[in-house]
Design a protein around this motif. Structure first.
Motif, PDB file in Angstrom:
ATOM      1  N   VAL A 281      48.842 -29.968   2.412  1.00  0.00           N
ATOM      2  CA  VAL A 281      50.223 -30.058   3.159  1.00  0.00           C
ATOM      3  C   VAL A 281      50.159 -31.657   2.048  1.00  0.00           C
ATOM      4  CG1 VAL A 281      49.545 -30.853   5.088  1.00  0.00           C
ATOM      5  CG2 VAL A 281      51.844 -30.134   4.491  1.00  0.00           C
ATOM      6  N   VAL A 282      51.798 -31.539   1.882  1.00  0.00           N
ATOM      7  CA  VAL A 282      51.932 -32.708   1.219  1.00  0.00           C
ATOM      8  C   VAL A 282      53.027 -33.359   2.100  1.00  0.00           C
ATOM      9  CG1 VAL A 282      53.048 -33.549  -0.281  1.00  0.00           C
ATOM     10  CG2 VAL A 282      52.005 -31.879  -0.900  1.00  0.00           C
ATOM     11  N   ALA A 283      52.823 -34.495   2.574  1.00  0.00           N
ATOM     12  CA  ALA A 283      53.620 -35.672   3.138  1.00  0.00           C
ATOM     13  C   ALA A 283      53.833 -37.221   2.636  1.00  0.00           C
ATOM     14  CB  ALA A 283      53.270 -35.865   4.735  1.00  0.00           C
ATOM     15  N   THR A 284      54.353 -37.734   3.458  1.00  0.00           N
ATOM     16  CA  THR A 284      54.731 -38.716   2.648  1.00  0.00           C
ATOM     17  C   THR A 284      53.941 -39.546   3.695  1.00  0.00           C
ATOM     18  OG1 THR A 284      56.467 -40.228   4.377  1.00  0.00           O
ATOM     19  CG2 THR A 284      56.884 -38.113   2.185  1.00  0.00           C
ATOM     20  N   VAL A 285      53.805 -41.100   2.835  1.00  0.00           N
ATOM     21  CA  VAL A 285      53.006 -42.383   4.133  1.00  0.00           C
ATOM     22  C   VAL A 285      53.650 -42.290   4.916  1.00  0.00           C
ATOM     23  CG1 VAL A 285      52.399 -42.950   1.590  1.00  0.00           C
ATOM     24  CG2 VAL A 285      54.331 -44.101   2.438  1.00  0.00           C
ATOM     25  N   MET A 286      54.668 -42.057   5.182  1.00  0.00           N
ATOM     26  CA  MET A 286      55.375 -42.629   6.698  1.00  0.00           C
ATOM     27  C   MET A 286      54.915 -41.862   8.023  1.00  0.00           C
ATOM     28  SD  MET A 286      56.885 -45.709   6.580  1.00  0.00           S
ATOM     29  CE  MET A 286      57.801 -45.299   8.292  1.00  0.00           C
ATOM     30  N   SER A 287      53.950 -40.607   7.208  1.00  0.00           N
ATOM     31  CA  SER A 287      54.044 -39.466   8.142  1.00  0.00           C
ATOM     32  C   SER A 287      53.122 -40.418   9.132  1.00  0.00           C
ATOM     33  CB  SER A 287      53.284 -38.328   7.449  1.00  0.00           C
ATOM     34  OG  SER A 287      54.376 -37.809   7.016  1.00  0.00           O
ATOM     35  N   ASN A 288      53.222 -39.777  10.330  1.00  0.00           N
ATOM     36  CA  ASN A 288      52.289 -40.559  11.531  1.00  0.00           C
ATOM     37  C   ASN A 288      51.449 -40.193  10.967  1.00  0.00           C
ATOM     38  OD1 ASN A 288      51.521 -40.688  14.585  1.00  0.00           O
ATOM     39  ND2 ASN A 288      53.001 -41.183  14.556  1.00  0.00           N
ATOM     40  N   LEU A 289      50.072 -41.346  11.884  1.00  0.00           N
ATOM     41  CA  LEU A 289      48.276 -41.714  11.750  1.00  0.00           C
ATOM     42  C   LEU A 289      48.353 -39.422  12.743  1.00  0.00           C
ATOM     43  CD1 LEU A 289      45.852 -42.146  10.320  1.00  0.00           C
ATOM     44  CD2 LEU A 289      45.805 -43.753  11.972  1.00  0.00           C
ATOM     45  N   GLY A 290      48.342 -39.520  13.655  1.00  0.00           N
ATOM     46  CA  GLY A 290      48.314 -38.452  14.785  1.00  0.00           C
ATOM     47  C   GLY A 290      48.563 -37.521  13.647  1.00  0.00           C
ATOM     48  N   PHE A 291      49.354 -37.170  12.791  1.00  0.00           N
ATOM     49  CA  PHE A 291      49.396 -35.658  11.959  1.00  0.00           C
ATOM     50  C   PHE A 291      47.708 -36.129  10.848  1.00  0.00           C
ATOM     51  CE2 PHE A 291      51.184 -34.579   7.978  1.00  0.00           C
ATOM     52  CZ  PHE A 291      51.051 -33.079   8.056  1.00  0.00           C
ATOM     53  N   VAL A 292      47.927 -36.749  10.579  1.00  0.00           N
ATOM     54  CA  VAL A 292      46.877 -36.792   9.337  1.00  0.00           C
ATOM     55  C   VAL A 292      45.338 -36.620  10.088  1.00  0.00           C
ATOM     56  CG1 VAL A 292      45.343 -38.115   7.758  1.00  0.00           C
ATOM     57  CG2 VAL A 292      47.976 -38.412   8.064  1.00  0.00           C
ATOM     58  N   VAL A 302      45.603 -33.448   3.397  1.00  0.00           N
ATOM     59  CA  VAL A 302      47.322 -34.134   3.808  1.00  0.00           C
ATOM     60  C   VAL A 302      47.136 -34.403   1.860  1.00  0.00           C
ATOM     61  CG1 VAL A 302      48.353 -35.112   4.683  1.00  0.00           C
ATOM     62  CG2 VAL A 302      47.258 -34.397   5.543  1.00  0.00           C
ATOM     63  N   ARG A 303      48.066 -34.919   1.436  1.00  0.00           N
ATOM     64  CA  ARG A 303      48.072 -34.950   0.210  1.00  0.00           C
ATOM     65  C   ARG A 303      49.281 -36.256   0.107  1.00  0.00           C
ATOM     66  NH1 ARG A 303      48.968 -34.561  -5.571  1.00  0.00           N
ATOM     67  NH2 ARG A 303      50.236 -36.487  -6.688  1.00  0.00           N
ATOM     68  N   GLN A 304      49.638 -37.556   0.539  1.00  0.00           N
ATOM     69  CA  GLN A 304      51.118 -38.212   0.878  1.00  0.00           C
ATOM     70  C   GLN A 304      51.330 -39.031  -0.292  1.00  0.00           C
ATOM     71  OE1 GLN A 304      48.264 -40.236   3.609  1.00  0.00           O
ATOM     72  NE2 GLN A 304      49.878 -40.333   5.365  1.00  0.00           N
ATOM     73  N   GLY A 365      51.425 -29.216  20.386  1.00  0.00           N
ATOM     74  CA  GLY A 365      50.582 -30.726  20.946  1.00  0.00           C
ATOM     75  C   GLY A 365      49.344 -30.107  19.799  1.00  0.00           C
ATOM     76  N   VAL A 366      49.481 -29.880  19.049  1.00  0.00           N
ATOM     77  CA  VAL A 366      47.700 -29.691  18.302  1.00  0.00           C
ATOM     78  C   VAL A 366      48.041 -30.838  18.046  1.00  0.00           C
ATOM     79  CG1 VAL A 366      49.287 -29.438  15.553  1.00  0.00           C
ATOM     80  CG2 VAL A 366      47.421 -28.697  15.792  1.00  0.00           C
ATOM     81  N   MET A 367      48.588 -31.344  16.956  1.00  0.00           N
ATOM     82  CA  MET A 367      49.037 -33.676  17.027  1.00  0.00           C
ATOM     83  C   MET A 367      49.321 -34.310  18.131  1.00  0.00           C
ATOM     84  SD  MET A 367      51.982 -34.050  14.564  1.00  0.00           S
ATOM     85  CE  MET A 367      52.178 -35.765  14.842  1.00  0.00           C
ATOM     86  N   THR A 368      48.466 -34.949  18.444  1.00  0.00           N
ATOM     87  CA  THR A 368      48.862 -36.526  18.972  1.00  0.00           C
ATOM     88  C   THR A 368      49.953 -37.343  18.184  1.00  0.00           C
ATOM     89  OG1 THR A 368      47.422 -35.709  20.888  1.00  0.00           O
ATOM     90  CG2 THR A 368      48.352 -37.907  21.099  1.00  0.00           C
ATOM     91  N   ARG A 369      50.724 -38.101  18.645  1.00  0.00           N
ATOM     92  CA  ARG A 369      51.747 -38.798  17.750  1.00  0.00           C
ATOM     93  C   ARG A 369      51.082 -40.158  18.366  1.00  0.00           C
ATOM     94  NH1 ARG A 369      56.153 -38.565  15.354  1.00  0.00           N
ATOM     95  NH2 ARG A 369      57.171 -40.800  15.826  1.00  0.00           N
ATOM     96  N   LEU A 370      50.464 -41.168  17.594  1.00  0.00           N
ATOM     97  CA  LEU A 370      50.308 -42.907  17.788  1.00  0.00           C
ATOM     98  C   LEU A 370      51.393 -42.506  18.465  1.00  0.00           C
ATOM     99  CD1 LEU A 370      47.172 -43.478  15.675  1.00  0.00           C
ATOM    100  CD2 LEU A 370      47.602 -42.460  17.893  1.00  0.00           C
ATOM    101  N   PRO A 371      51.541 -44.231  18.731  1.00  0.00           N
ATOM    102  CA  PRO A 371      53.001 -45.171  19.024  1.00  0.00           C
ATOM    103  C   PRO A 371      53.066 -45.879  17.423  1.00  0.00           C
ATOM    104  CG  PRO A 371      51.330 -45.394  20.906  1.00  0.00           C
ATOM    105  CD  PRO A 371      50.980 -43.965  19.950  1.00  0.00           C
TER     106      PRO A 371
END
Length: 448
Positions: A281-292, A302-304, A365-371
């Motif tokens: 999946v392609v995302a940006t550098v602003m995607s939450n680390l929890g997603f990665v 993940v391609r950022q 809930g598959v991902m936990t967002r980091l603050p």
């Protein structure tokens, strides 16, 4: 000279920065550039033009149409339609050019012009530069039967809705959904497409009057959607922006599901279906680390890219990936669309819910967002962000302390004299402290 085109077309305060004269000149220049590139060879050129619900879109539409027709281009008027709908019909109607009048999620007084190439693709930077250079040049004007014809295309909403439903083969029966249309371009086609796909739909902010687009509603103001989901006992809610190219969601408990979480849900759905190209999946550098982390744990690459859906699209196109998006809710499903499509995104999330019998809260809930804490440091020399040794050392020290549990990103603004300091960490307090320490270093080292 400052470029007219930004990352997503030409935008500005309607009738001040973005005038009828500018719209006409841009349209004429676009027709000339595409003609010189051989796009119109062997046939009468044709363009499709759509707009969102802003009142200024009416006079800007007239100016764009006048410019194109005066340059010999036939024009089909699509009326009020989402940006992805205009992109779809640019391809489906075999048009040489698509034009969308919208400022997306911006306030009502703004507007914008976005040009789309054959197939509904965004114009390359080089073509945008060429258009700017050709503005207000002397030219040989066509006369008589060589000027363009202008016709309404009455089937725009029907054709686009049918396309969306065809892309959603799983019936959505049994799902109740609230759709916030932002009083924008999807106010008619959004609820229609979801209903035709089988969902029970409660639409809100779907009464545009030309003045109320994005006004305390849509993807930038989720409070009324959260309240409506709880009030109606809905399974989910989705909020679009003014031109419906982005989508954020709310689960049945009223909690926000952002673009990263939506992207994670769709990535796993496509992986399970065997349709996720290269399991990436392609995302940006602003995607939450929890997603990665979540994608890595699920065996999805993940391609950022840089921030901006055009960079996501570029990476997808170059490498053949078919899913990408941003935290803001731009999600690109390139098997069905050439740009972000908020209605399609909602349909695909609902399809995953229906197919699995799983709630949106559980799926997200598959991902936990980091603050995540973002600090904008103004009045600094952003050009030296990557050059200052003291700043680099401070970042390295903080990164070493965070290790794999956090992330730091310093990003110069593309339009202002500021640097954005973004920090993710296991706790909000830690992210806040690191971000503000680094912001102080940026201010001290890069002050103008």
């Amino acid at each position: 000279m400052t470029r007219l085109f930004g990352t997503d077309g030409v935008r500005g305060l309607a009738n001040v920065a973005l005038t009828a004269e500018l719209a006409l000149d841009l349209s004429v220049a676009a027709a000339h550039v595409l003609a010189d590139r051989g796009e119109f060879a062997g046939h009468r050129p044709r363009a499709v033009v759509g707009r969102d619900t802003r009142i200024s879109g009416q006079f800007l539409e007239a100016a764009v149409v006048a410019g194109l027709a005066s340059a010999g281009v036939d024009v089909l008027l699509l009326g009020v339609l989402p940006t992805p709908g205009v992109a779809y019909l640019t391809g489906a109607l075999d048009a040489d050019l698509g034009v969308m009048l919208s400022a997306s999620h911006n306030p009502m007084p703004d507007n914008g012009i976005k040009f789309l190439a054959r197939g509904g693709l965004k114009l390359d930077d080089a073509i945008e530069v060429a258009i700017e250079k050709r503005m207000r040049e002397e030219w040989q004007r066509p006369t008589g039967g060589d000027v363009g014809r202008v016709s309404p295309y009455a089937d725009a909403v029907t054709a686009y809705a049918s396309h969306l439903v065809a892309a959603t083969p799983e019936p959505l029966r049994g799902l109740k959904v609230v759709l916030d249309c932002a009083n924008g371009a999807a106010s008619e086609v959004g609820p229609r497409a979801l209903r035709e796909a089988g969902a029970e739909v409660i639409s809100i902010h779907a009464d545009p009057d030309g003045l109320n687009i994005n006004d305390d509603c849509g993807s930038t103001h989720l409070e009324s959607l959260q309240a409506a989901v709880l009030e109606h006992g809905a399974d989910a809610g989705f909020a679009l922006d003014g031109d419906a190219d982005r989508c954020l969601a709310v689960c049945q408990e009223g909690n926000v599901v952002d673009g990263d979480q939506i992207l994670a849900v769709l990535a796993l759905a496509m992986r399970d279906e065997g349709t996720l190209v290269k399991d990436t999946v392609v995302a940006t550098v602003m995607s939450n680390l929890g997603f990665v982390h979540a994608m890595k744990g699920a065996g999805v690459g993940v391609r950022q890219t840089k921030v901006g859906d055009r960079y996501v699209l570029e990476a997808m196109r170059i490498s053949g990936y078919n899913l990408g998006g941003e935290q803001s809710g731009h999600v690109i499903l390139s098997d069905h669309a050439t740009t972000g499509d908020g209605i399609l995104t909602a349909l695909k999330v609902l399809q995953r819910m229906a197919a699995t019998g799983t709630s949106l809260r559980e799926l997200a809930g598959v991902m936990t967002r980091l603050p995540q804490v973002l600090v904008n440091v103004a009045d600094v020399d952003k050009s030296r962000t990557d050059e200052d040794a003291v700043l680099a050392a401070a970042v390295a020290e903080e990164e070493a302390a965070l290790g794999d549990s956090g992330r730091i990103l310093l990003r110069p603004s593309g339009t202002e004299a500021l640097v954005r300091v973004m920090v993710e960490a296991p706790t909000h307090d830690l992210a806040h402290d690191v971000a503000h320490r680094l912001a102080d270093v940026v201010k001290a080292q890069l002050a103008l």
